[in-house]
Motif scaffolding. Sequence first.
Motif, PDB file in Angstrom:
ATOM      1  N   THR A   8      -3.617  -2.986  11.075  1.00 23.75           N
ATOM      2  CA  THR A   8      -3.569  -1.661  12.093  1.00 23.75           C
ATOM      3  C   THR A   8      -2.342  -0.978  11.835  1.00 23.75           C
ATOM      4  OG1 THR A   8      -4.863  -3.025  13.632  1.00 23.75           O
ATOM      5  CG2 THR A   8      -3.509  -1.213  14.624  1.00 23.75           C
ATOM      6  N   ALA A   9      -1.179  -1.651  11.400  1.00 22.41           N
ATOM      7  CA  ALA A   9       0.085  -0.864  11.445  1.00 22.41           C
ATOM      8  C   ALA A   9       0.011  -0.132   9.985  1.00 22.41           C
ATOM      9  CB  ALA A   9       1.241  -1.799  11.371  1.00 22.41           C
ATOM     10  N   VAL A  10      -0.569  -0.642   8.941  1.00 23.89           N
ATOM     11  CA  VAL A  10      -0.678  -0.138   7.597  1.00 23.89           C
ATOM     12  C   VAL A  10      -1.775   1.300   7.794  1.00 23.89           C
ATOM     13  CG1 VAL A  10      -1.586  -0.181   5.247  1.00 23.89           C
ATOM     14  CG2 VAL A  10      -0.311  -1.980   6.410  1.00 23.89           C
ATOM     15  N   THR A  11      -2.581   1.202   8.688  1.00 32.62           N
ATOM     16  CA  THR A  11      -3.718   2.080   8.921  1.00 32.62           C
ATOM     17  C   THR A  11      -3.074   3.304   9.484  1.00 32.62           C
ATOM     18  OG1 THR A  11      -5.714   0.480   8.853  1.00 32.62           O
ATOM     19  CG2 THR A  11      -6.018   2.866   9.861  1.00 32.62           C
ATOM     20  N   HIS A  12      -2.358   2.873  10.582  1.00 41.11           N
ATOM     21  CA  HIS A  12      -1.416   3.931  11.275  1.00 41.11           C
ATOM     22  C   HIS A  12      -0.559   4.717  10.347  1.00 41.11           C
ATOM     23  CE1 HIS A  12       0.367   6.004  14.529  1.00 41.11           C
ATOM     24  NE2 HIS A  12       1.409   5.622  14.097  1.00 41.11           N
ATOM     25  N   CYS A  13       0.317   4.168   9.744  1.00 36.56           N
ATOM     26  CA  CYS A  13       1.276   4.625   8.764  1.00 36.56           C
ATOM     27  C   CYS A  13       0.579   5.510   7.834  1.00 36.56           C
ATOM     28  CB  CYS A  13       1.910   3.472   7.856  1.00 36.56           C
ATOM     29  SG  CYS A  13       3.045   4.293   6.731  1.00 36.56           S
ATOM     30  N   TYR A  14      -0.507   5.133   7.224  1.00 39.94           N
ATOM     31  CA  TYR A  14      -1.141   5.956   6.297  1.00 39.94           C
ATOM     32  C   TYR A  14      -1.970   7.168   6.731  1.00 39.94           C
ATOM     33  CZ  TYR A  14      -4.352   7.154   2.329  1.00 39.94           C
ATOM     34  OH  TYR A  14      -4.697   7.847   1.132  1.00 39.94           O
ATOM     35  N   ASP A  15      -2.669   6.960   8.140  1.00 36.95           N
ATOM     36  CA  ASP A  15      -3.431   8.112   8.710  1.00 36.95           C
ATOM     37  C   ASP A  15      -2.530   9.148   9.555  1.00 36.95           C
ATOM     38  OD1 ASP A  15      -5.925   7.174   7.356  1.00 36.95           O
ATOM     39  OD2 ASP A  15      -6.409   5.982   9.264  1.00 36.95           O
ATOM     40  N   GLN A  16      -1.606   8.595  10.156  1.00 37.39           N
ATOM     41  CA  GLN A  16      -0.858   9.290  11.283  1.00 37.39           C
ATOM     42  C   GLN A  16       0.656   9.206  10.792  1.00 37.39           C
ATOM     43  OE1 GLN A  16      -2.279   7.363  14.670  1.00 37.39           O
ATOM     44  NE2 GLN A  16      -4.363   8.445  14.809  1.00 37.39           N
ATOM     45  N   GLY A  17       1.244   8.549  10.160  1.00 39.28           N
ATOM     46  CA  GLY A  17       2.771   8.262   9.705  1.00 39.28           C
ATOM     47  C   GLY A  17       3.063   9.032   8.804  1.00 39.28           C
ATOM     48  N   ASN A  18       4.210   8.764   8.049  1.00 40.84           N
ATOM     49  CA  ASN A  18       4.786   9.723   6.951  1.00 40.84           C
ATOM     50  C   ASN A  18       4.111   9.246   5.642  1.00 40.84           C
ATOM     51  OD1 ASN A  18       6.646  11.185   5.598  1.00 40.84           O
ATOM     52  ND2 ASN A  18       8.471  10.257   6.550  1.00 40.84           N
ATOM     53  N   LEU A  76       8.615   5.549   8.439  1.00 39.94           N
ATOM     54  CA  LEU A  76       7.158   5.524   8.063  1.00 39.94           C
ATOM     55  C   LEU A  76       5.969   5.762   9.132  1.00 39.94           C
ATOM     56  CD1 LEU A  76       7.146   2.497   5.770  1.00 39.94           C
ATOM     57  CD2 LEU A  76       6.757   4.877   5.017  1.00 39.94           C
ATOM     58  N   GLY A  77       6.671   5.923  10.474  1.00 43.60           N
ATOM     59  CA  GLY A  77       5.911   6.168  11.611  1.00 43.60           C
ATOM     60  C   GLY A  77       5.327   4.780  12.215  1.00 43.60           C
ATOM     61  N   ILE A  78       5.846   3.589  11.945  1.00 38.92           N
ATOM     62  CA  ILE A  78       5.365   2.319  12.474  1.00 38.92           C
ATOM     63  C   ILE A  78       6.463   1.964  13.423  1.00 38.92           C
ATOM     64  CG2 ILE A  78       4.772  -0.230  11.980  1.00 38.92           C
ATOM     65  CD1 ILE A  78       4.461   0.611   9.167  1.00 38.92           C
ATOM     66  N   HIS A  79       5.991   1.937  14.829  1.00 34.69           N
ATOM     67  CA  HIS A  79       6.975   1.913  16.039  1.00 34.69           C
ATOM     68  C   HIS A  79       6.821   0.326  16.369  1.00 34.69           C
ATOM     69  CE1 HIS A  79       7.753   6.005  16.081  1.00 34.69           C
ATOM     70  NE2 HIS A  79       6.414   6.021  15.726  1.00 34.69           N
ATOM     71  N   SER A  80       7.687  -0.235  17.013  1.00 32.46           N
ATOM     72  CA  SER A  80       7.736  -1.579  17.717  1.00 32.46           C
ATOM     73  C   SER A  80       6.588  -1.962  18.546  1.00 32.46           C
ATOM     74  CB  SER A  80       9.158  -1.906  17.964  1.00 32.46           C
ATOM     75  OG  SER A  80       9.512  -1.231  19.042  1.00 32.46           O
ATOM     76  N   THR A  81       5.964  -0.821  19.087  1.00 33.24           N
ATOM     77  CA  THR A  81       4.970  -0.956  20.096  1.00 33.24           C
ATOM     78  C   THR A  81       3.774  -1.649  19.318  1.00 33.24           C
ATOM     79  OG1 THR A  81       4.162   1.114  19.654  1.00 33.24           O
ATOM     80  CG2 THR A  81       5.742   0.753  21.518  1.00 33.24           C
TER      81      THR A  81
END
Length: 108
Positions: free
Chosen positions: A64-74, A11-16
């Motif tokens: 923040t993780a959900v937003t990243h997944c939705y906007d820049q992830g898969n 999904l594009g959510i990294h452990s960082t």
Amino acid sequence: MDRIYDLFLVLGIHSTYLGSRYLHYAITLCLNNEDYLLCVCHLYDIVASNFGVRRYNVERCIRTAVTHCYDQGNREFLEQIAKRPLDARPTNGEFIDILCHYLKSVKG
């Protein structure tokens, strides 16, 4: 490897992202007891207690993780596992619900 973290990577959510740790723990709790999906605020409290942080920090980091997944992830894969188009970013509760149901369906 861990199925939840494997899903996060797809999904594009990294452990960082600190939210990935909170999200992992929240999903683990929900996989063991779906009642947590009924009250996400209570889930935040439990996760916050486990990590020694405030509930607000848990909610914000997961968002923040959900937003990243939705906007820049898969997003395509997220919509595939949600089994519907996502015209807006899912809420934290919706996101956790989508991932839990997907993980249960592929459990085997």
